[in-house]
Design an enzyme around this catalytic site. Structure first.
Site, PDB file in Angstrom:
ATOM      1  N   ASP A   1      26.279 -10.669   2.451  1.00  0.00           N
ATOM      2  CA  ASP A   1      25.143 -10.292   3.304  1.00  0.00           C
ATOM      3  C   ASP A   1      25.124  -8.777   3.343  1.00  0.00           C
ATOM      4  O   ASP A   1      26.026  -8.150   3.919  1.00  0.00           O
ATOM      5  CB  ASP A   1      25.335 -10.872   4.711  1.00  0.00           C
ATOM      6  CG  ASP A   1      24.194 -10.495   5.653  1.00  0.00           C
ATOM      7  OD1 ASP A   1      23.375  -9.612   5.310  1.00  0.00           O
ATOM      8  OD2 ASP A   1      24.134 -11.086   6.758  1.00  0.00           O
TER       9      ASP A   1
ATOM     10  N   LYS B   1       5.355 -10.227   6.527  1.00  0.00           N
ATOM     11  CA  LYS B   1       4.052 -10.702   6.055  1.00  0.00           C
ATOM     12  C   LYS B   1       2.959  -9.817   6.656  1.00  0.00           C
ATOM     13  O   LYS B   1       3.118  -9.285   7.771  1.00  0.00           O
ATOM     14  CB  LYS B   1       3.816 -12.154   6.498  1.00  0.00           C
ATOM     15  CG  LYS B   1       4.846 -13.134   5.962  1.00  0.00           C
ATOM     16  CD  LYS B   1       4.619 -13.436   4.492  1.00  0.00           C
ATOM     17  CE  LYS B   1       5.660 -14.387   3.947  1.00  0.00           C
ATOM     18  NZ  LYS B   1       6.073 -14.072   2.579  1.00  0.00           N
TER      19      LYS B   1
ATOM     20  N   TYR C   1       7.473  -1.196   4.387  1.00  0.00           N
ATOM     21  CA  TYR C   1       8.066  -1.668   3.124  1.00  0.00           C
ATOM     22  C   TYR C   1       7.995  -0.558   2.078  1.00  0.00           C
ATOM     23  O   TYR C   1       8.966  -0.279   1.369  1.00  0.00           O
ATOM     24  CB  TYR C   1       7.316  -2.918   2.656  1.00  0.00           C
ATOM     25  CG  TYR C   1       7.787  -3.487   1.344  1.00  0.00           C
ATOM     26  CD1 TYR C   1       8.929  -4.285   1.275  1.00  0.00           C
ATOM     27  CD2 TYR C   1       7.083  -3.249   0.160  1.00  0.00           C
ATOM     28  CE1 TYR C   1       9.360  -4.822   0.060  1.00  0.00           C
ATOM     29  CE2 TYR C   1       7.500  -3.781  -1.053  1.00  0.00           C
ATOM     30  CZ  TYR C   1       8.638  -4.569  -1.095  1.00  0.00           C
ATOM     31  OH  TYR C   1       9.057  -5.091  -2.298  1.00  0.00           O
TER      32      TYR C   1
HETATM   33  P1  NAP Z   1      12.344 -13.495  -1.829  1.00  0.00           P
HETATM   34  O1  NAP Z   1      11.918 -14.680  -2.632  1.00  0.00           O
HETATM   35  O2  NAP Z   1      11.961 -13.375  -0.409  1.00  0.00           O
HETATM   36  O3  NAP Z   1      13.931 -13.347  -1.990  1.00  0.00           O
HETATM   37  C1  NAP Z   1      14.622 -12.337  -1.336  1.00  0.00           C
HETATM   38  C2  NAP Z   1      16.099 -12.574  -1.513  1.00  0.00           C
HETATM   39  O4  NAP Z   1      16.803 -11.525  -0.829  1.00  0.00           O
HETATM   40  C3  NAP Z   1      16.562 -13.893  -0.902  1.00  0.00           C
HETATM   41  O5  NAP Z   1      17.598 -14.431  -1.678  1.00  0.00           O
HETATM   42  C4  NAP Z   1      17.100 -13.451   0.444  1.00  0.00           C
HETATM   43  O6  NAP Z   1      18.059 -14.330   1.007  1.00  0.00           O
HETATM   44  C5  NAP Z   1      17.748 -12.147   0.017  1.00  0.00           C
HETATM   45  N1  NAP Z   1      18.113 -11.312   1.170  1.00  0.00           N
HETATM   46  C6  NAP Z   1      17.339 -10.806   2.155  1.00  0.00           C
HETATM   47  N2  NAP Z   1      18.091 -10.121   3.041  1.00  0.00           N
HETATM   48  C7  NAP Z   1      19.376 -10.193   2.593  1.00  0.00           C
HETATM   49  C8  NAP Z   1      20.604  -9.700   3.067  1.00  0.00           C
HETATM   50  N3  NAP Z   1      20.702  -9.010   4.210  1.00  0.00           N
HETATM   51  N4  NAP Z   1      21.722  -9.937   2.342  1.00  0.00           N
HETATM   52  C9  NAP Z   1      21.659 -10.630   1.191  1.00  0.00           C
HETATM   53  N5  NAP Z   1      20.529 -11.161   0.715  1.00  0.00           N
HETATM   54  C10 NAP Z   1      19.403 -10.937   1.408  1.00  0.00           C
HETATM   55  O7  NAP Z   1      11.798 -12.147  -2.504  1.00  0.00           O
HETATM   56  P2  NAP Z   1      11.595 -11.720  -4.039  1.00  0.00           P
HETATM   57  O8  NAP Z   1      10.134 -11.588  -4.242  1.00  0.00           O
HETATM   58  O9  NAP Z   1      12.415 -12.550  -4.951  1.00  0.00           O
HETATM   59  O10 NAP Z   1      12.167 -10.232  -3.955  1.00  0.00           O
HETATM   60  C11 NAP Z   1      13.352  -9.805  -4.620  1.00  0.00           C
HETATM   61  C12 NAP Z   1      13.321  -8.288  -4.683  1.00  0.00           C
HETATM   62  O11 NAP Z   1      12.176  -7.868  -5.465  1.00  0.00           O
HETATM   63  C13 NAP Z   1      13.156  -7.609  -3.321  1.00  0.00           C
HETATM   64  O12 NAP Z   1      13.949  -6.451  -3.277  1.00  0.00           O
HETATM   65  C14 NAP Z   1      11.677  -7.253  -3.284  1.00  0.00           C
HETATM   66  O13 NAP Z   1      11.418  -6.175  -2.414  1.00  0.00           O
HETATM   67  C15 NAP Z   1      11.437  -6.908  -4.741  1.00  0.00           C
HETATM   68  N6  NAP Z   1      10.032  -6.980  -5.168  1.00  0.00           N
HETATM   69  C16 NAP Z   1       9.356  -8.140  -5.148  1.00  0.00           C
HETATM   70  C17 NAP Z   1       8.036  -8.174  -5.596  1.00  0.00           C
HETATM   71  C18 NAP Z   1       7.237  -9.452  -5.637  1.00  0.00           C
HETATM   72  O14 NAP Z   1       6.036  -9.404  -6.029  1.00  0.00           O
HETATM   73  N7  NAP Z   1       7.804 -10.596  -5.305  1.00  0.00           N
HETATM   74  C19 NAP Z   1       7.408  -6.997  -6.044  1.00  0.00           C
HETATM   75  C20 NAP Z   1       8.146  -5.806  -6.044  1.00  0.00           C
HETATM   76  C21 NAP Z   1       9.458  -5.810  -5.615  1.00  0.00           C
HETATM   77  P3  NAP Z   1      17.634 -15.518   2.053  1.00  0.00           P
HETATM   78  O15 NAP Z   1      17.141 -16.656   1.209  1.00  0.00           O
HETATM   79  O16 NAP Z   1      18.908 -15.780   2.738  1.00  0.00           O
HETATM   80  O17 NAP Z   1      16.565 -14.967   2.943  1.00  0.00           O
END
Ligand code: NAP
Length: 275
Positions: free
Chosen positions: A61, A94, A192
């Protein structure tokens, strides 16, 4: 030869899970799927094992400094360090969330900037020579940079900004939101975005530091954008699948031995972007 180790944060779902999957196929070594919740993490490991993939699991975490130091100690003691680190864990409120902006700012920066920095503080010393470090930032970091005051933009783009100065600037943003004075301070209304501007800038600072302090180790550290990806964070309308979102982070994680670049860059679609 020592076992090579790759560690992915937030590996239980979304882009992180897709990164773990791709590394299980292409990384020559052991891949650690890490998650803050052991149950969700183990479930993800089991789902991959049904596809014939065999990641290991470690609880991590990033908001919990004890969890970070325990994991770093584990990897150091068991393997002598880590070869690939992908800081993927992140959060986003969100658009419809009604939490006050100051709360969103504090909570978002805590994970995406301060906790990711804690990861880097404790893991960089155990990244082995030839290692690769990838910080999953966002294209929003560039957009937000361009919405900051000229004075802030100058600092984020400068080659002489220090980690301490950056930390102070990120804290200043959080503090100003509490007085609703962030706009006068030159900051846009984007929690963000600011967290990711901080992460991209931090990546550039730490890359310069690595080049200076450990030139012979040839570690490459970059920030990247995965693209706009269909996950719980971004929703179902995003154009990229998680597998497509994993492509650039995995490309940076697997930059071949002897590569000297990119390093200290912001990369999207495998291309270095203007900062
Ligand atoms: P997601 O589906 O919401 O997944 C986020 C992941 O981060 C989940 O596994 C979550 O765990 C974990 N997490 C959050 N807080 C944490 C903590 N304190 N310690 C350890 N793990 C933690 O989001 P995603 O879209 O895959 O995003 C992954 C990365 O890509 C993020 O950094 C996001 O900002 C970046 N990103 C995403 C997009 C997009 O379009 N999706 C675009 C640009 C950048 P839990 O399941 O326990 O919550």
């Amino acid at each position: 030869m020592a076992t090579r180790i790759a560690v992915v944060t937030g590996g239980n779902k979304g882009i992180g899970l897709a990164i773990v999957k791709a590394l299980c196929k292409d990384f020559k070594g052991t891949v650690y799927l890490t998650a803050r919740d052991a149950g969700r993490g183990q479930e993800a490991v089991e789902s991959l094992s049904s596809e014939g993939l065999k990641p290991m699991f470690q609880q991590l975490d990033i908001n919990d400094i004890n969890s970070i130091t325990a994991a770093a100690t584990y990897f150091k003691d068991k393997y002598g360090g880590v070869d690939v680190l992908i800081n993927n864990a992140g959060i986003a409120f969100k658009v419809a969330d009604t939490a006050p902006f100051a709360v969103q700012a504090e909570v978002t920066l805590k994970t995406n900037f301060f906790a990711t920095r804690d990861m880097l503080t404790h893991f960089l010393p155990i990244i082995k020579a030839g290692g690769r470090v990838v910080n999953v930032s966002s294209f929003v970091s560039v957009r937000t940079l361009n919405l900051c005051s000229p004075a802030l933009q100058q600092r984020f783009r400068s080659e002489d900004i220090t980690e301490d100065e950056l930390v102070q600037l990120m804290q200043q943003f959080v503090d100003l939101t509490k007085k609703n004075e962030h706009k006068q301070g030159g900051w846009p209304e984007m929690a963000y975005g600011v967290s990711k501007t901080g992460l991209t800038t931090l990546s550039m600072i730490l890359a310069r530091q690595l080049s200076k302090e450990r030139p012979n180790d040839k570690i490459l550290l970059n920030a990247c954008c995965p693209g706009w990806v269909r996950t719980d964070m971004a929703g179902p309308k995003a154009p990229k699948s998680p597998e497509e979102g994993a492509i650039t982070p995995v490309y940076l994680a697997l930059l071949p031995p002897g590569a000297t670049e990119p390093h200290g860059k912001f990369v999207s679609d495998k291309e270095v972007q203007v900062w």
